[in-house]
Design an enzyme around this catalytic site. Structure first.
Site, PDB file in Angstrom:
ATOM      1  N   TYR A  90       0.836  -1.196   0.000  1.00 29.24           N
ATOM      2  CA  TYR A  90       0.000   0.000   0.000  1.00 29.24           C
ATOM      3  C   TYR A  90       0.871   1.247   0.000  1.00 29.24           C
ATOM      4  O   TYR A  90       2.023   1.223   0.416  1.00 29.24           O
ATOM      5  CB  TYR A  90      -0.965   0.022   1.180  1.00 29.24           C
ATOM      6  N   ARG A 106      -3.423  -5.704  -2.908  1.00 25.09           N
ATOM      7  CA  ARG A 106      -3.408  -6.774  -1.905  1.00 25.09           C
ATOM      8  C   ARG A 106      -4.217  -8.005  -2.279  1.00 25.09           C
ATOM      9  O   ARG A 106      -4.304  -8.958  -1.501  1.00 25.09           O
ATOM     10  CB  ARG A 106      -3.916  -6.228  -0.558  1.00 25.09           C
ATOM     11  N   ASN A 170     -11.860  -1.409  13.018  1.00 27.42           N
ATOM     12  CA  ASN A 170     -11.158  -1.074  11.766  1.00 27.42           C
ATOM     13  C   ASN A 170     -11.895  -1.528  10.509  1.00 27.42           C
ATOM     14  O   ASN A 170     -11.454  -2.423   9.791  1.00 27.42           O
ATOM     15  CB  ASN A 170      -9.739  -1.679  11.775  1.00 27.42           C
ATOM     16  N   ARG A 172     -13.003  -1.249   6.741  1.00 28.91           N
ATOM     17  CA  ARG A 172     -12.577  -0.674   5.465  1.00 28.91           C
ATOM     18  C   ARG A 172     -13.517  -1.224   4.389  1.00 28.91           C
ATOM     19  O   ARG A 172     -13.407  -2.384   3.974  1.00 28.91           O
ATOM     20  CB  ARG A 172     -11.129  -1.032   5.144  1.00 28.91           C
ATOM     21  N   LYS A 228     -13.035   5.052  20.439  1.00 29.45           N
ATOM     22  CA  LYS A 228     -12.013   6.014  20.003  1.00 29.45           C
ATOM     23  C   LYS A 228     -12.660   7.047  19.093  1.00 29.45           C
ATOM     24  O   LYS A 228     -13.363   6.690  18.146  1.00 29.45           O
ATOM     25  CB  LYS A 228     -10.880   5.287  19.283  1.00 29.45           C
ATOM     26  N   ALA A 259      -2.507   5.974  14.332  1.00 25.15           N
ATOM     27  CA  ALA A 259      -2.946   6.644  15.559  1.00 25.15           C
ATOM     28  C   ALA A 259      -3.832   5.720  16.392  1.00 25.15           C
ATOM     29  O   ALA A 259      -3.617   5.535  17.593  1.00 25.15           O
ATOM     30  CB  ALA A 259      -3.685   7.935  15.218  1.00 25.15           C
ATOM     31  N   ASP A 261      -4.144   2.428  16.036  1.00 29.00           N
ATOM     32  CA  ASP A 261      -3.426   1.190  16.354  1.00 29.00           C
ATOM     33  C   ASP A 261      -2.548   1.377  17.588  1.00 29.00           C
ATOM     34  O   ASP A 261      -2.476   0.497  18.452  1.00 29.00           O
ATOM     35  CB  ASP A 261      -2.543   0.758  15.187  1.00 29.00           C
TER      36      ASP A 261
END
Length: 310
Positions: A90, A106, A170, A172, A228, A259, A261
């Site tokens: 990436y 990927r 997370n 995506r 978060k 950030a 992670d």
């Protein structure tokens, strides 16, 4: 915990290209769970056991990844090396405000077969022997349907043996065939989660939750939910109590890569070391505030802040 915890983090590391202002590219490695594994190992110190679980190729980039992970103190016994395969790649492009844009290559990455190869059996059998299992929504996406089912079975067995399962949402969208497929996969594994480290924007994008109250209401059975919210207060529900912990203000944001992670790593480390949720969140904010002032996912080892009282 009286003895150092054994932790396995499951996911993908990719070749990272960081685009500079002059158009040149700086090459390194990164991935959400790998970033968390490195920062977690740094936070916990030499006595901890932090293993990374993934699949790589037999190429020079995969060799370099393993060398770097070994230097960081990560255990490599659960890393498969698949002949003829390659890691994903990436590129990070950063605008004037430090916000990121990612370009990915990927689809053929080795990690997609991580839990479906003949050599995966012993690794899957070993997962329930850890004290903590950590994975993310990106892990779910790249493993595919068959790999996700194998992971779920390992999570169920691990919890029967007393392990804690930690999940970072997370989400995506581009990694999934549809939002419905993603929702179904998330809901299956969320039934086996003890600590959920959730990004509010991802919860809105995936499930449509409008605010923190809807997020907390969606997960009544999860013991510890950490929400978060970038530069805003982190919100926590743990053991029936609620906490709000303000983020640290940063004058100049260079790159927000990792950030979340890094926050997750420092938060989990704080809790494993016996800290309260508030103490752990403050550690998370401190580390994240340092990370966003440096380009790329992993800052130099001497850039790690020391937690209060240590």
């Amino acid at each position: 915990m009286n003895s150092p915890p054994r932790i396995a983090l499951i996911g993908e590391c990719m070749i990272e290209l960081q685009q500079r202002a002059d158009g040149s590219l700086q090459q390194s490695f990164g991935g959400d769970t790998l970033n968390t594994a490195v920062y977690l190992r740094r936070e916990l110190g030499d006595k901890s056991v932090v293993d990374y679980v993934t699949a790589l190729g037999d190429d020079s980039f995969s060799d370099a990844m393993c060398q770097q992970w070994s230097e960081e103190g990560l255990g490599l016994s659960r890393v498969q090396r698949l002949p003829g395969r390659l890691p994903g790649l990436y590129c990070i492009q950063v605008d004037a405000r430090g916000e990121r844009k990612f370009l990915y290559w990927r689809n053929e990455a080795a990690v997609r077969d991580c839990f479906t190869t003949p050599t995966a059996g012993p690794i899957l059998a070993a997962l329930p022997t850890y004290d903590v299992l950590y994975f993310s929504g990106i892990t779910l996406a790249v493993l595919g349907e068959a790999g996700r089912q194998h992971l779920l079975e390992s999570l169920v067995e691990a919890r029967k043996r007393g392990a804690s399962v930690v999940f970072d949402n997370n989400y995506r969208a581009r990694l999934w065939t549809s939002v419905e497929a993603a929702r179904a996969a998330y809901r299956k594994v969320l039934t086996q989660v003890d600590m959920a480290l959730l990004t509010e924007d991802d919860e809105h994008a995936l499930f449509g939750y409008a605010d923190s109250e809807q997020v907390f209401a969606a997960y009544p059975a999860i013991e510890e939910v950490v929400l978060k919210r970038g530069a805003e207060d982190c919100l926590i529900r743990c053991a029936g109590e609620r906490f709000a912990v303000p983020a640290l203000k940063v004058e100049t944001v260079v790159d927000t890569t990792a950030a979340g992670d890094s926050f997750s790593a420092a938060y989990l480390a704080g809790r494993l070391k016996g800290g309260t949720p508030e103490q752990a969140a403050r550690s998370g904010h401190r580390l994240a505030s340092r990370v966003i002032q440096v380009p790329g996912a992993l800052i130099p080892r001497d850039g790690i802040p020391v937690a209060a009282g240590e």
